[in-house]
Design a protein around this motif. Structure first.
Motif, PDB file in Angstrom:
ATOM      1  N   THR A 161      -4.409   1.431  -2.499  1.00 46.07           N
ATOM      2  CA  THR A 161      -4.489   0.655  -1.256  1.00 46.07           C
ATOM      3  C   THR A 161      -4.401  -0.848  -1.498  1.00 46.07           C
ATOM      4  OG1 THR A 161      -6.895   0.350  -1.270  1.00 46.07           O
ATOM      5  CG2 THR A 161      -6.080   2.439  -0.419  1.00 46.07           C
ATOM      6  N   HIS A 212      -7.933  19.641  -3.963  1.00 50.31           N
ATOM      7  CA  HIS A 212      -7.793  18.283  -4.508  1.00 50.31           C
ATOM      8  C   HIS A 212      -6.404  18.149  -5.114  1.00 50.31           C
ATOM      9  CE1 HIS A 212      -8.403  20.166  -8.365  1.00 50.31           C
ATOM     10  NE2 HIS A 212      -9.538  20.690  -7.934  1.00 50.31           N
ATOM     11  N   ASP A 266      -9.619   9.593   5.668  1.00 48.67           N
ATOM     12  CA  ASP A 266      -8.326   9.516   4.975  1.00 48.67           C
ATOM     13  C   ASP A 266      -7.276   9.010   5.951  1.00 48.67           C
ATOM     14  OD1 ASP A 266      -7.218  11.145   2.191  1.00 48.67           O
ATOM     15  OD2 ASP A 266      -5.732  10.379   3.611  1.00 48.67           O
ATOM     16  N   ILE A 267      -6.330   8.256   5.425  1.00 46.70           N
ATOM     17  CA  ILE A 267      -5.250   7.748   6.293  1.00 46.70           C
ATOM     18  C   ILE A 267      -4.302   8.873   6.710  1.00 46.70           C
ATOM     19  CG2 ILE A 267      -3.589   7.115   4.496  1.00 46.70           C
ATOM     20  CD1 ILE A 267      -3.611   4.343   6.267  1.00 46.70           C
ATOM     21  N   VAL A 290      -7.537   7.473   9.154  1.00 53.51           N
ATOM     22  CA  VAL A 290      -8.406   6.294   9.029  1.00 53.51           C
ATOM     23  C   VAL A 290      -8.148   5.584   7.698  1.00 53.51           C
ATOM     24  CG1 VAL A 290     -10.804   5.613   8.650  1.00 53.51           C
ATOM     25  CG2 VAL A 290     -10.220   7.056  10.595  1.00 53.51           C
ATOM     26  N   SER A 291      -7.731   4.333   7.806  1.00 52.26           N
ATOM     27  CA  SER A 291      -7.531   3.522   6.604  1.00 52.26           C
ATOM     28  C   SER A 291      -8.885   3.069   6.085  1.00 52.26           C
ATOM     29  CB  SER A 291      -6.678   2.301   6.942  1.00 52.26           C
ATOM     30  OG  SER A 291      -6.806   1.329   5.919  1.00 52.26           O
ATOM     31  N   MET A 292      -9.016   3.012   4.753  1.00 50.58           N
ATOM     32  CA  MET A 292     -10.298   2.543   4.206  1.00 50.58           C
ATOM     33  C   MET A 292     -10.465   1.037   4.425  1.00 50.58           C
ATOM     34  SD  MET A 292      -9.834   3.053   0.101  1.00 50.58           S
ATOM     35  CE  MET A 292      -8.833   4.547   0.097  1.00 50.58           C
ATOM     36  N   ALA A 299       0.805   4.478  -0.446  1.00 51.78           N
ATOM     37  CA  ALA A 299       0.559   5.738   0.267  1.00 51.78           C
ATOM     38  C   ALA A 299       0.584   5.548   1.771  1.00 51.78           C
ATOM     39  CB  ALA A 299      -0.770   6.337  -0.165  1.00 51.78           C
ATOM     40  N   TRP A 319       1.158  12.849   2.189  1.00 45.84           N
ATOM     41  CA  TRP A 319      -0.147  13.444   1.888  1.00 45.84           C
ATOM     42  C   TRP A 319      -0.573  14.436   2.959  1.00 45.84           C
ATOM     43  CZ3 TRP A 319      -2.215  13.858  -2.610  1.00 45.84           C
ATOM     44  CH2 TRP A 319      -1.963  12.912  -3.596  1.00 45.84           C
ATOM     45  N   GLY A 340     -10.353   8.116   1.233  1.00 41.85           N
ATOM     46  CA  GLY A 340      -9.185   8.781   0.636  1.00 41.85           C
ATOM     47  C   GLY A 340      -9.575  10.183   0.234  1.00 41.85           C
ATOM     48  N   GLN A 383     -12.206   9.112  -5.056  1.00 39.45           N
ATOM     49  CA  GLN A 383     -11.570   9.541  -6.309  1.00 39.45           C
ATOM     50  C   GLN A 383     -10.064   9.453  -6.161  1.00 39.45           C
ATOM     51  OE1 GLN A 383     -13.228  12.488  -8.710  1.00 39.45           O
ATOM     52  NE2 GLN A 383     -11.311  13.130  -9.644  1.00 39.45           N
ATOM     53  N   TYR A 384      -9.438   8.761  -7.096  1.00 44.18           N
ATOM     54  CA  TYR A 384      -7.982   8.584  -7.096  1.00 44.18           C
ATOM     55  C   TYR A 384      -7.515   8.149  -5.709  1.00 44.18           C
ATOM     56  CZ  TYR A 384      -8.309  11.382 -11.416  1.00 44.18           C
ATOM     57  OH  TYR A 384      -8.637  11.862 -12.659  1.00 44.18           O
ATOM     58  N   TYR A 416     -13.433  19.914  -8.604  1.00 47.70           N
ATOM     59  CA  TYR A 416     -13.628  19.131  -9.821  1.00 47.70           C
ATOM     60  C   TYR A 416     -14.893  19.629 -10.512  1.00 47.70           C
ATOM     61  CZ  TYR A 416     -10.325  15.686  -7.874  1.00 47.70           C
ATOM     62  OH  TYR A 416      -9.223  15.060  -7.368  1.00 47.70           O
ATOM     63  N   TRP A 420      -1.933  18.143   2.019  1.00 48.54           N
ATOM     64  CA  TRP A 420      -3.256  18.700   2.342  1.00 48.54           C
ATOM     65  C   TRP A 420      -3.140  19.919   3.232  1.00 48.54           C
ATOM     66  CZ3 TRP A 420      -5.911  17.245  -1.385  1.00 48.54           C
ATOM     67  CH2 TRP A 420      -5.918  15.931  -1.856  1.00 48.54           C
ATOM     68  N   ASP A 452       0.872  -1.166   0.000  1.00 49.61           N
ATOM     69  CA  ASP A 452       0.000   0.000   0.000  1.00 49.61           C
ATOM     70  C   ASP A 452       0.917   1.225   0.000  1.00 49.61           C
ATOM     71  OD1 ASP A 452      -1.648   2.071   0.672  1.00 49.61           O
ATOM     72  OD2 ASP A 452      -2.799   0.928   2.127  1.00 49.61           O
TER      73      ASP A 452
HETATM   74  C1  LIG Z   1      -4.615  11.303  -4.905  1.00 48.31           C
HETATM   75  S1  LIG Z   1      -5.206  11.649  -3.305  1.00 48.31           S
HETATM   76  C2  LIG Z   1      -6.926  11.922  -3.676  1.00 48.31           C
HETATM   77  C3  LIG Z   1      -7.648  12.738  -2.659  1.00 48.31           C
HETATM   78  C4  LIG Z   1      -9.092  13.140  -3.022  1.00 48.31           C
HETATM   79  N1  LIG Z   1      -9.947  11.995  -3.212  1.00 48.31           N
HETATM   80  C5  LIG Z   1      -9.132  14.028  -4.245  1.00 48.31           C
HETATM   81  O1  LIG Z   1      -9.553  13.570  -5.319  1.00 48.31           O
HETATM   82  O2  LIG Z   1      -8.730  15.199  -4.114  1.00 48.31           O
HETATM   83  C6  LIG Z   1      -5.190  10.049  -2.527  1.00 48.31           C
HETATM   84  C7  LIG Z   1      -5.574  10.060  -1.064  1.00 48.31           C
HETATM   85  O3  LIG Z   1      -5.768   8.705  -0.628  1.00 48.31           O
HETATM   86  C8  LIG Z   1      -5.305   8.602   0.695  1.00 48.31           C
HETATM   87  N2  LIG Z   1      -5.047   7.185   1.006  1.00 48.31           N
HETATM   88  C9  LIG Z   1      -4.073   6.394   0.512  1.00 48.31           C
HETATM   89  N3  LIG Z   1      -4.165   5.158   1.040  1.00 48.31           N
HETATM   90  C10 LIG Z   1      -5.231   5.165   1.876  1.00 48.31           C
HETATM   91  C11 LIG Z   1      -5.840   4.188   2.707  1.00 48.31           C
HETATM   92  N4  LIG Z   1      -5.374   2.946   2.777  1.00 48.31           N
HETATM   93  N5  LIG Z   1      -6.932   4.543   3.419  1.00 48.31           N
HETATM   94  C12 LIG Z   1      -7.430   5.812   3.354  1.00 48.31           C
HETATM   95  N6  LIG Z   1      -6.888   6.784   2.592  1.00 48.31           N
HETATM   96  C13 LIG Z   1      -5.801   6.463   1.858  1.00 48.31           C
HETATM   97  C14 LIG Z   1      -4.060   9.478   0.709  1.00 48.31           C
HETATM   98  O4  LIG Z   1      -3.688   9.843   2.020  1.00 48.31           O
HETATM   99  C15 LIG Z   1      -4.521  10.648  -0.143  1.00 48.31           C
HETATM  100  O5  LIG Z   1      -5.090  11.663   0.646  1.00 48.31           O
END
Ligand SMILES: C[S@@+](CC[C@H](N)C(=O)[O-])C[C@H]1O[C@@H](n2cnc3c(N)ncnc32)[C@H](O)[C@@H]1O
Length: 328
Positions: A132, A21, A83-84, A108-110, A4, A11, A56, A126-127, A31, A15, A2
């Motif tokens: 993960t 975004h 978000d983590i 918070v992990s998804m 990220a 991240w 996320g 989104q993205y 967006y 932020w 994983d």
């Molecule tokens: C590319 S950013 C996208 C953020 C937002 N969705 C946007 O479109 O602006 C990816 C986000 O996913 C989060 N992320 C990565 N792995 C994760 C996980 N296992 N659980 C929760 N969030 C996670 C990162 O911390 C980051 O904030």
């Protein structure tokens, strides 16, 4: 793996910089266009009282779209973002009032969501999901979604407009840090300049061989970076570095050594974080086979009506894949 979660700090720092975004170069506000329309279509199916959870979420771009749409439709949804990273969108935004109705869950992990079984009506992301451990995340979505509840994702796609900019930017990072060694040379010169805080000391410095050599080396690096900026298709990273170096040396005699070094360290960290995010992005992007395999993981975890599509913005700008599914 994983990528990220190995360093959520990358991240968290992004932020805290205040971006709404992670596609700031493509959308000035939130967006818009086809991306916003895709999400509005998902939200519209939610009844009053529905719980919408964006995973996320970053600084809450998708929850903000949901809130705007709820107001437009005159509906009341409970909108959450998790978000983590150590997010705190209401603190970094300039419009805290618009964040007030939203609830955020930092750290918070998804794959471990603080929601009861069957308590969520719609999960969005989104993205995010593609960064993960897919199976752990999809299993958790199946747990927290109510029967018949939906989930929808926008996912990075190989060949998209976002991915096309990634390789040249990674090349620019390598050039900056490995070939030009801009920051290393800036640090070397900073030691001399920051001490020259009087006219007499500055005069002394002009005759200092070490300082002259450090200055010549930095100039050589800066010239190489400027030349590369001329040729780069996406020069933003290099321009940021040059602007920061310029500011550091413009202020060094006022700031003194400690603050100048601190500023240079902050600037270098921001660009190294950007490089890490670009690497994660490239590793996370899905090709055709990848997105089909992802759809298969949803089916394996009890989802039905798995639908995969292409998200195209403004006529022919490929933004990524969409994937929607429903909990049986
Ligand atoms: C590319 S950013 C996208 C953020 C937002 N969705 C946007 O479109 O602006 C990816 C986000 O996913 C989060 N992320 C990565 N792995 C994760 C996980 N296992 N659980 C929760 N969030 C996670 C990162 O911390 C980051 O904030």
């Amino acid at each position: 793996m994983d990528p990220a979660t190995t360093d959520p700090g990358v991240w968290t720092r992004y932020w805290r910089g205040g971006s709404l975004h992670s596609c700031g170069h493509a959308f000035a506000g939130n967006y818009a266009g086809a991306v916003a329309a895709f999400w509005q279509g998902r939200f519209a199916a939610c009844d009053d009282g529905a719980l919408i959870l964006d995973v996320g979420t970053g600084n809450g771009a998708i929850p903000r779209l949901a809130l705007d749409h709820a107001r437009r439709l005159g509906r009341q949804w409970r909108i959450h973002g998790a978000d983590i990273a150590a997010i705190d969108p209401a603190q970094v935004g300039t419009d805290a009032a618009n964040y007030a109705p939203l609830q955020f869950h930092p750290g918070v992990s998804m794959a471990r969501l603080p929601f009861d079984d069957g308590s969520v009506d719609l999960i969005t992301g989104q993205y995010a999901l593609e960064y993960t451990d897919i199976d752990a995340s999809v299993r958790e979505f199946a747990r927290v979604l109510r029967r018949g509840g939906g989930c929808a994702f926008v996912l990075h796609r190989t060949g998209s407009v976002v991915l096309r900019a990634t390789d040249p930017q990674l090349d620019d990072c390598r050039f900056l840090f490995v070939e030009a060694r801009l920051y290393q040379r800036a640090r070397e010169l900073a030691t001399y300049l920051a001490r020259a805080n009087t006219a007499a000391l500055r005069e002394q410095l002009a005759g200092d061989v070490g300082a002259q050599r450090a200055r010549a080396k930095l100039n050589e690096s800066a010239d190489a970076v400027l030349e590369r900026i001329e040729r780069s298709a996406v020069p933003g990273l290099l321009q940021t570095a040059m602007a920061h170096i310029g500011e550091a040396f413009g202020q060094a005699h006022v700031w003194g050594e400690a603050k100048t070094r601190e500023f240079l360290a902050w600037s270098e960290q921001a660009l190294r974080d950007e490089e890490a995010r670009l690497r994660h992005l490239r590793a996370a992007a899905l090709d055709d086979a990848g997105v089909q395999a992802l759809g298969g993981r949803f089916a394996a975890h009890g989802f039905v009506d798995v639908a995969i599509g292409e998200l195209v913005h403004a006529a022919d700008v490929a933004m990524g894949w969409t994937l929607a599914a429903r909990r049986a």
